[in-house]
Design an enzyme around this catalytic site. Structure first.
Site, PDB file in Angstrom:
ATOM      1  N   SER A   1      28.831  27.415  18.565  1.00 28.65           N
ATOM      2  CA  SER A   1      30.179  27.416  18.002  1.00 28.65           C
ATOM      3  C   SER A   1      30.468  26.195  17.144  1.00 28.65           C
ATOM      4  O   SER A   1      31.601  25.982  16.731  1.00 28.65           O
ATOM      5  CB  SER A   1      31.215  27.505  19.124  1.00 28.65           C
ATOM      6  OG  SER A   1      31.080  26.421  20.014  1.00 28.65           O
TER       7      SER A   1
ATOM      8  N   THR B   1      35.253  24.448  19.775  1.00 28.28           N
ATOM      9  CA  THR B   1      35.266  23.355  18.810  1.00 28.28           C
ATOM     10  C   THR B   1      34.870  22.090  19.543  1.00 28.28           C
ATOM     11  O   THR B   1      35.125  21.970  20.738  1.00 28.28           O
ATOM     12  CB  THR B   1      36.714  23.174  18.295  1.00 28.28           C
ATOM     13  OG1 THR B   1      37.138  24.381  17.680  1.00 28.28           O
ATOM     14  CG2 THR B   1      36.818  22.029  17.317  1.00 28.28           C
TER      15      THR B   1
ATOM     16  N   THR C   1      33.790  22.656  13.742  1.00 22.84           N
ATOM     17  CA  THR C   1      33.569  23.967  14.355  1.00 22.84           C
ATOM     18  C   THR C   1      32.945  24.928  13.362  1.00 22.84           C
ATOM     19  O   THR C   1      33.017  24.726  12.149  1.00 22.84           O
ATOM     20  CB  THR C   1      34.910  24.558  14.837  1.00 22.84           C
ATOM     21  OG1 THR C   1      34.683  25.746  15.579  1.00 22.84           O
ATOM     22  CG2 THR C   1      35.823  24.864  13.669  1.00 22.84           C
TER      23      THR C   1
ATOM     24  N   ARG D   1      38.321  33.091   6.808  1.00 21.49           N
ATOM     25  CA  ARG D   1      39.273  32.664   7.842  1.00 21.49           C
ATOM     26  C   ARG D   1      39.075  31.189   8.149  1.00 21.49           C
ATOM     27  O   ARG D   1      37.961  30.699   8.286  1.00 21.49           O
ATOM     28  CB  ARG D   1      39.073  33.489   9.111  1.00 21.49           C
ATOM     29  CG  ARG D   1      40.013  33.110  10.280  1.00 21.49           C
ATOM     30  CD  ARG D   1      39.362  32.137  11.233  1.00 21.49           C
ATOM     31  NE  ARG D   1      40.233  31.838  12.393  1.00 21.49           N
ATOM     32  CZ  ARG D   1      39.954  30.926  13.318  1.00 21.49           C
ATOM     33  NH1 ARG D   1      38.854  30.208  13.236  1.00 21.49           N
ATOM     34  NH2 ARG D   1      40.792  30.717  14.330  1.00 21.49           N
TER      35      ARG D   1
ATOM     36  N   ASP E   1      42.415  25.983  13.037  1.00 18.26           N
ATOM     37  CA  ASP E   1      43.121  24.702  13.079  1.00 18.26           C
ATOM     38  C   ASP E   1      42.223  23.504  12.859  1.00 18.26           C
ATOM     39  O   ASP E   1      42.688  22.431  12.469  1.00 18.26           O
ATOM     40  CB  ASP E   1      43.838  24.543  14.428  1.00 18.26           C
ATOM     41  CG  ASP E   1      42.845  24.429  15.580  1.00 18.26           C
ATOM     42  OD1 ASP E   1      41.986  25.333  15.723  1.00 18.26           O
ATOM     43  OD2 ASP E   1      42.899  23.445  16.336  1.00 18.26           O
TER      44      ASP E   1
ATOM     45  N   THR F   1      41.364  22.551  20.911  1.00 26.65           N
ATOM     46  CA  THR F   1      40.301  23.545  20.907  1.00 26.65           C
ATOM     47  C   THR F   1      40.887  24.876  21.338  1.00 26.65           C
ATOM     48  O   THR F   1      41.939  24.923  21.960  1.00 26.65           O
ATOM     49  CB  THR F   1      39.146  23.122  21.840  1.00 26.65           C
ATOM     50  OG1 THR F   1      38.075  24.059  21.738  1.00 26.65           O
ATOM     51  CG2 THR F   1      39.599  23.045  23.290  1.00 26.65           C
ATOM     52  N   GLY F   2      40.200  25.957  21.008  1.00 24.90           N
ATOM     53  CA  GLY F   2      40.672  27.272  21.404  1.00 24.90           C
ATOM     54  C   GLY F   2      41.058  28.117  20.221  1.00 24.90           C
ATOM     55  O   GLY F   2      40.465  28.024  19.139  1.00 24.90           O
ATOM     56  N   HIS F   3      42.061  28.968  20.390  1.00 23.44           N
ATOM     57  CA  HIS F   3      42.490  29.880  19.336  1.00 23.44           C
ATOM     58  C   HIS F   3      43.309  29.112  18.288  1.00 23.44           C
ATOM     59  O   HIS F   3      44.460  28.758  18.507  1.00 23.44           O
ATOM     60  CB  HIS F   3      43.314  31.022  19.921  1.00 23.44           C
ATOM     61  CG  HIS F   3      42.506  31.967  20.753  1.00 23.44           C
ATOM     62  ND1 HIS F   3      42.278  31.768  22.095  1.00 23.44           N
ATOM     63  CD2 HIS F   3      41.846  33.098  20.419  1.00 23.44           C
ATOM     64  CE1 HIS F   3      41.537  32.752  22.563  1.00 23.44           C
ATOM     65  NE2 HIS F   3      41.249  33.566  21.570  1.00 23.44           N
TER      66      HIS F   3
END
Length: 330
Positions: free
Chosen positions: A85, A187, A205, A215, A218, A238-240
């Site tokens: 990732s 990330t 990331t 796309r 953040d 980190t995350g969505h």
């Protein structure tokens, strides 16, 4: 290196965040943990942050600059083909193209960022070059690639065999549904306080696996995936990414610290904003994961996330350790 997916499968989802043995014996509410004035110190997201912290610590322990430390640190997972990732080895978008995002910020509010960058193994170093060698703060796509090549970065194939196999398997259904804590949207964000009392941060990331081409989440956006204010503190996420952008997450965390909140409380408040907006939009909170880590000028730190499974690494004079972050959805 331990695979993060395997680690998270074995993590106790219902457990309260617990530090490793160096913190054994402290009250449960402190386990998460609010460091008490350590300097120098470096924090990073996820279990690959332990090795990344090690590289950053080599800079910090020798009185090096936080900016150099965070760049050196995040380059470790960027260059590891087994980390799926971040950087080289990252999962591709739905068109089979590996596109990378990164940003960096120093103690003087200098910033640099790249987004949708292809063929360059270390986007964090390109972001730093944008910061130091251009009048701009963000370059994207082909423009970012051409700039990188002009600066001597080497063009190479970033799609490793294992990621390509997963992409071809995904094409059979082409179902795009990111899953919380699965290694398709993670990330490495890193923030550090050096021995001179200065803060810097970096975030990098390959973004969500099988995303639409173009796309951007953040991670390369200053104020969303990363923010540093040398008077107050620093935060990374980190995350969505869409959910972090929605609240300008890391800027929010730092501003909450400016108002007097501890790093821990600031992270908790930022997550509560995400929770509130998710419910307002009638979305299922179980489908969302966002984690924040924060560090203030005193060397105090904290972390919080939407649901269990997020961990972060901390390295200071007492050692390098991994901590499970506390979370909202229990």
């Amino acid at each position: 290196m331990t695979n993060r997916r395997d680690f998270l499968k074995t993590a106790a989802m219902a457990s309260v965040a617990a530090a490793l043995p160096s913190f054994t014996g402290k009250p449960e509410e402190e386990n998460n943990l609010e460091g008490k004035g350590n300097k120098p110190i470096v924090l990073s997201t996820w279990n690959f942050g332990v090795q990344a912290n090690g590289a950053a610590w080599e800079v910090l322990k020798n009185n090096g600059r936080a900016l150099d430390a965070v760049e050196a640190g995040v380059k470790i997972p960027e260059g590891d083909p087994k980390e799926r990732s971040v950087g080289y080895g990252g999962r591709p978008d739905r068109d089979g193209r590996v596109t990378l995002d990164a940003c960096i910020m120093d103690e003087y509010a200098n910033i640099g960022s790249v987004a949708c960058l292809e063929y360059i193994k270390h986007p964090i170093s390109v972001a730093r070059a944008v910061m130091e060698k251009t009048p701009h703060v963000m370059l994207v796509g082909d423009g970012a690639l051409q700039f990188a090549l002009s600066q001597g970065f080497v063009k190479e194939n970033l799609l490793v065999e294992e990621s390509e196999k997963e992409w071809k398997e995904w094409l059979k259904t082409s179902q795009y549904k990111p899953i919380a804590n699965i290694e398709n949207h993670d990330t490495i964000g890193m923030i550090a306080l050096d021995s001179h009392g200065n803060l810097s941060g970096a975030c990098t990331t390959s973004g969500m696996a099988f995303k639409m081409h173009g796309r951007v989440g953040d991670s390369p956006i200053i104020g969303a995936g990363l923010y540093v204010d040398n008077e107050i503190g620093a935060a990374t996420a980190t995350g969505h990414g869409e959910e972090v952008i929605r609240i300008a997450g890391c800027h929010l965390v730092v501003e909450l610290m400016r108002q007097g909140k501890s790093p821990q409380k600031a992270c908790e408040e930022a997550v509560s904003r995400i929770v509130k907006l998710t419910k307002l939009r009638n979305k299922n909170l179980k489908d969302i994961q966002v984690g924040f880590i924060a560090l203030n000028k005193k060397g105090e730190f904290g972390a919080y996330c939407v649901q269990g499974g997020f961990n972060f690494a901390v390295n200071d004079a007492s050692g390098n350790r991994l901590i499970d972050a506390d979370y909202f959805l229990k």
